[in-house]
Design an enzyme around this catalytic site. Sequence first.
Site, PDB file in Angstrom:
ATOM      1  N   ASP A 147      -1.357  -6.418  -8.080  1.00 65.33           N
ATOM      2  CA  ASP A 147      -0.276  -6.006  -7.188  1.00 65.33           C
ATOM      3  C   ASP A 147      -0.704  -6.197  -5.742  1.00 65.33           C
ATOM      4  O   ASP A 147      -1.866  -5.997  -5.397  1.00 65.33           O
ATOM      5  CB  ASP A 147       0.082  -4.525  -7.424  1.00 65.33           C
ATOM      6  CG  ASP A 147      -1.031  -3.572  -7.013  1.00 65.33           C
ATOM      7  OD1 ASP A 147      -0.954  -2.992  -5.905  1.00 65.33           O
ATOM      8  OD2 ASP A 147      -2.000  -3.422  -7.779  1.00 65.33           O
ATOM      9  N   SER A 148       0.235  -6.639  -4.904  1.00 66.56           N
ATOM     10  CA  SER A 148       0.019  -6.768  -3.464  1.00 66.56           C
ATOM     11  C   SER A 148      -1.192  -7.652  -3.162  1.00 66.56           C
ATOM     12  O   SER A 148      -1.223  -8.821  -3.573  1.00 66.56           O
ATOM     13  CB  SER A 148      -0.116  -5.365  -2.850  1.00 66.56           C
ATOM     14  OG  SER A 148      -0.032  -5.429  -1.460  1.00 66.56           O
ATOM     15  N   ALA A 149      -2.229  -7.120  -2.492  1.00 66.57           N
ATOM     16  CA  ALA A 149      -3.441  -7.919  -2.253  1.00 66.57           C
ATOM     17  C   ALA A 149      -4.110  -8.306  -3.571  1.00 66.57           C
ATOM     18  O   ALA A 149      -4.779  -9.330  -3.670  1.00 66.57           O
ATOM     19  CB  ALA A 149      -4.426  -7.147  -1.378  1.00 66.57           C
ATOM     20  N   GLY A 151      -2.428  -9.217  -6.162  1.00 67.10           N
ATOM     21  CA  GLY A 151      -1.696 -10.421  -6.560  1.00 67.10           C
ATOM     22  C   GLY A 151      -2.278 -11.638  -5.857  1.00 67.10           C
ATOM     23  O   GLY A 151      -2.417 -12.719  -6.444  1.00 67.10           O
ATOM     24  N   HIS A 272       7.890  -2.104  -1.960  1.00 69.22           N
ATOM     25  CA  HIS A 272       6.607  -2.726  -2.278  1.00 69.22           C
ATOM     26  C   HIS A 272       5.886  -1.971  -3.412  1.00 69.22           C
ATOM     27  O   HIS A 272       5.635  -0.780  -3.303  1.00 69.22           O
ATOM     28  CB  HIS A 272       5.754  -2.724  -1.000  1.00 69.22           C
ATOM     29  CG  HIS A 272       4.497  -3.517  -1.101  1.00 69.22           C
ATOM     30  ND1 HIS A 272       4.493  -4.860  -1.364  1.00 69.22           N
ATOM     31  CD2 HIS A 272       3.194  -3.158  -0.967  1.00 69.22           C
ATOM     32  CE1 HIS A 272       3.241  -5.301  -1.385  1.00 69.22           C
ATOM     33  NE2 HIS A 272       2.433  -4.287  -1.150  1.00 69.22           N
TER      34      HIS A 272
END
Length: 298
Positions: A147-149, A151, A272
């Site tokens: 997820d996020s960073a 990802g 997010h």
Amino acid sequence: MAKSDKRNQNLMNLIKRVHSVVENADIEKYRQSQDYFGALLGNSKETTVKAVRIGEMYGEWIAVNRAHMKKHVILYCHGGGYSTGSSQYARTLTTKLAVSTSMDVFSFDYRLAPEHPYPAALEDAVAAWDYLMLLGYGARDVVIAGDSAGGNLALALTLKLKEGERLLPRGLVLMSPWTDLTSSGKSYGNKKEVDPVLNEEYIGQMIQNYASGQDLENPLISPVFGDFEGFPSTYIQVGDNEMLLNDATLLHKKMAKANVSVKIDIFKGMWHVFQMSPFKTAYEAMDKNAEFIYDVCR
């Protein structure tokens, strides 16, 4: 205000507090508050956690307490802008993934910026991958999720494996992936008023911490600039209320152009990494992740 809207608003306020790293200059305190959040929302009676060490690095296995498939595993890369987050913080996601897929999930505490900027996290992700290979898993037995960073890291790891002409994972699952540190997408401007989690200052600080002085178009830093030819099947989830919306849509477009089997779901009214929160849409999104993983592991 409808009951569900009010609950969503309360959740968004909580999420906002957890994410407001810039207002809290003490990054160590912020990391602790995220771990507390993970311990609070990531507890599941259905799973067990087993800690391991890979050299100096902490890692943990999340497994469901019932007979389940052992052949395939999920390698999980946590988010937190490369400056915060941990396996414990990610339990809000890893426990849900383990329960919805009935697969073992392995997550790891890569070194964090600003103390350890790029390429420390990527080196640690390669070490986690090598650990799974040494355990006897084949590349095709592993789905990488993040997820996020995280990802970003899942994509960078796959690009790095490709660069080394190594076998690639079975598939990728990316939740609100941060793919473009040049912040070129229009959503950085047109979603900043509605995004309850991210803001320009936070994103700018994370880029500074992780990649100061680096070429931000390096695909191992901004994977959206990568060559995706030969990439495994990929599934992307993103909320339509987030500044990183175009990080996801641009990635989807580039992957499709490179003939990758890629699918994106854009969740209306979501923010997010909304999948962390304990409510219906989050569980539905996790079920979709599980469906994708089942499909690619067939």
